[in-house]
Scaffold this active site. Structure first.
Site, short mmCIF file in Angstrom:
data_model
loop_
_atom_site.label_atom_id
_atom_site.label_comp_id
_atom_site.label_asym_id
_atom_site.label_seq_id
_atom_site.Cartn_x
_atom_site.Cartn_y
_atom_site.Cartn_z
N ARG A 159 0.87 -1.18 0.00
CA ARG A 159 0.00 0.00 0.00
C ARG A 159 0.90 1.23 0.00
O ARG A 159 1.97 1.22 0.64
CB ARG A 159 -0.89 0.03 1.25
CG ARG A 159 -2.04 -0.97 1.25
CD ARG A 159 -3.11 -0.63 0.21
NE ARG A 159 -4.23 -1.56 0.26
CZ ARG A 159 -4.41 -2.57 -0.60
NH1 ARG A 159 -3.54 -2.80 -1.56
NH2 ARG A 159 -5.47 -3.34 -0.50
N GLU A 175 -3.80 7.41 -4.58
CA GLU A 175 -4.02 6.93 -5.94
C GLU A 175 -5.51 6.97 -6.28
O GLU A 175 -6.34 6.80 -5.38
CB GLU A 175 -3.47 5.49 -6.09
CG GLU A 175 -4.15 4.50 -5.14
CD GLU A 175 -3.54 3.10 -5.17
OE1 GLU A 175 -2.29 2.98 -5.10
OE2 GLU A 175 -4.34 2.15 -5.26
N HIS A 195 -1.55 0.21 -9.86
CA HIS A 195 -2.19 -0.72 -8.90
C HIS A 195 -2.87 -1.87 -9.66
O HIS A 195 -4.08 -2.06 -9.57
CB HIS A 195 -3.20 0.01 -8.01
CG HIS A 195 -3.55 -0.79 -6.78
ND1 HIS A 195 -3.97 -0.24 -5.61
CD2 HIS A 195 -3.53 -2.14 -6.55
CE1 HIS A 195 -4.21 -1.17 -4.71
NE2 HIS A 195 -3.94 -2.36 -5.27
C1 8YV Z 1 -7.11 -4.88 -6.10
C2 8YV Z 1 -5.75 -5.09 -3.91
O1 8YV Z 1 -6.57 -3.94 -6.96
O2 8YV Z 1 -6.37 -7.24 -3.23
C3 8YV Z 1 -6.05 -6.11 -2.88
O3 8YV Z 1 -5.97 -5.77 -1.70
O4 8YV Z 1 -5.28 -4.05 -3.62
C4 8YV Z 1 -5.98 -5.43 -5.35
O5 8YV Z 1 -5.98 -6.77 -5.59
C5 8YV Z 1 -8.29 -4.29 -5.47
O6 8YV Z 1 -8.86 -5.06 -4.51
C6 8YV Z 1 -9.34 -4.01 -6.53
O7 8YV Z 1 -10.07 -2.95 -6.15
#
Ligand code: 8YV
Length: 312
Positions: A231, A260, A278
């Site tokens: 993150r 972001e 991301h």
């Molecule tokens: C995805 C993520 O981009 O799983 C996570 O925690 O950050 C990513 O896999 C996100 O969940 C999609 O919105």
């Protein structure tokens, strides 16, 4: 049929359709008058479908008094106030495991792209610099380098298992020592000091907020590289940008950012970073599997009052 399901996003069109066919299903993001909907339907909503990005805002939660379950698309849960949800008896599921390989692959991809300066090389060819100026400056190999992993969970271990055959030595920092052969560091600063490449694979949230600070960046040093697939909040971003500008670290490969998708414009001016939007879990195959697991969790709640991959 669960009365009623509120989705905050379209997880994937085919899977959103599956949920809409089976449940009394509403798309919150498409509503023109959200408040009118909540006034009429708020007490009927039993399940919310959301993602690791959107979570469920507190003001929305407050208007769903009979909410039983949240099924989230993604593995991260830093966006949820788990204590508040637990206090209300609301259960939450995420989508672990199925995204581990793609996220680990992305960390390795960003590591190679940063060390071998893939984007600068691509630009060297496209811009005609190659023809005009001759060969680009040499890059650095990953072989023989020390890879420090912050957070040796499922994703961290998958990164380690890819790095070893590429000739990297692995060390790690985390809450506890694991039963693995990699070298354990009980201080992030000492891991950074030891590492040539520092990969962040820990959860976000209060416990890791800003842990990669100026001291850690200084410990990593001028030949050091940072890779972040965790993150944006894990890094003190102004300190990172300053270090990259002064070249007091060598480079960074980043899939995640503070604020972001509105990232600090300073990143775009740096030639020693590789930026990725991301998208570590963002393959069709993995996103379909994540969406299927969201659907399966919802159906398991509907049929048996259970979740397949609960976190609370
Ligand atoms: C995805 C993520 O981009 O799983 C996570 O925690 O950050 C990513 O896999 C996100 O969940 C999609 O919105």
């Amino acid at each position: 049929m669960i009365r009623s399901v509120l989705a905050l996003l379209d997880i994937r069109p085919a899977y959103t359709r599956l949920m809409a066919e089976r449940h009394d299903f509403h798309r919150y993001d498409l509503l023109d008058d959200k408040q009118a909907f909540l006034d009429e339907m708020g007490t009927q909503i039993r399940a919310v479908v959301t993602s690791a990005r959107f979570g469920v805002p507190a003001d929305l939660l407050a208007q769903l008094p009979n909410l039983e379950v949240i099924t989230s698309f993604g593995v991260g849960h830093d966006v949820f106030d788990l204590k508040a949800l637990r206090d209300r008896g609301i259960r939450v599921s995420t989508t672990p495991d199925i995204l581990t390989d793609d996220v680990a692959d992305t960390a390795i991809m960003l590591m190679h792209a940063t060390m071998r300066r893939l984007i600068a090389g691509d630009n060297w060819v496209r811009s005609g610099m190659w023809a005009a100026n001759g060969p680009m400056a040499l890059t650095r190999t990953v072989r023989g380098k020390k890879l420090g992993i912050v957070g040796l969970g499922r994703i961290g271990q998958a990164i380690a298992s890819r790095a070893v055959p590429s000739g990297l030595e692995v060390g790690y920092f985390g809450r506890s020592k694991k039963d693995v052969d990699y070298r354990f560091f009980d201080q992030l600063g000492s891991l950074a000091e030891w590492s040539d490449i520092l990969v962040l694979a820990c959860p976000g949230g209060a416990a890791t907020n800003g842990i990669v600070d100026q001291l850690v960046l200084d410990a990593l040093g001028e030949d050091g590289v940072i890779i972040n697939i965790a993150r944006g909040s894990v890094i003190d971003e102004p300190a990172l940008i300053g270090a990259l500008q002064r070249r007091s670290i060598a480079g960074a490969g980043l899939d995640v950012f503070e604020g972001e998708p509105n990232i600090d414009p300073a990143f775009s001016k740096l030639d020693n970073v590789v930026l990725y939007p991301h998208l570590a879990s963002g393959t069709v195959e993995t996103r379909d599997a994540m969406a299927q697991l969201v659907v399966d969790n919802l159906n398991a709640w509907d049929e048996r009052g259970e979740l397949i991959t609960p976190i609370i």
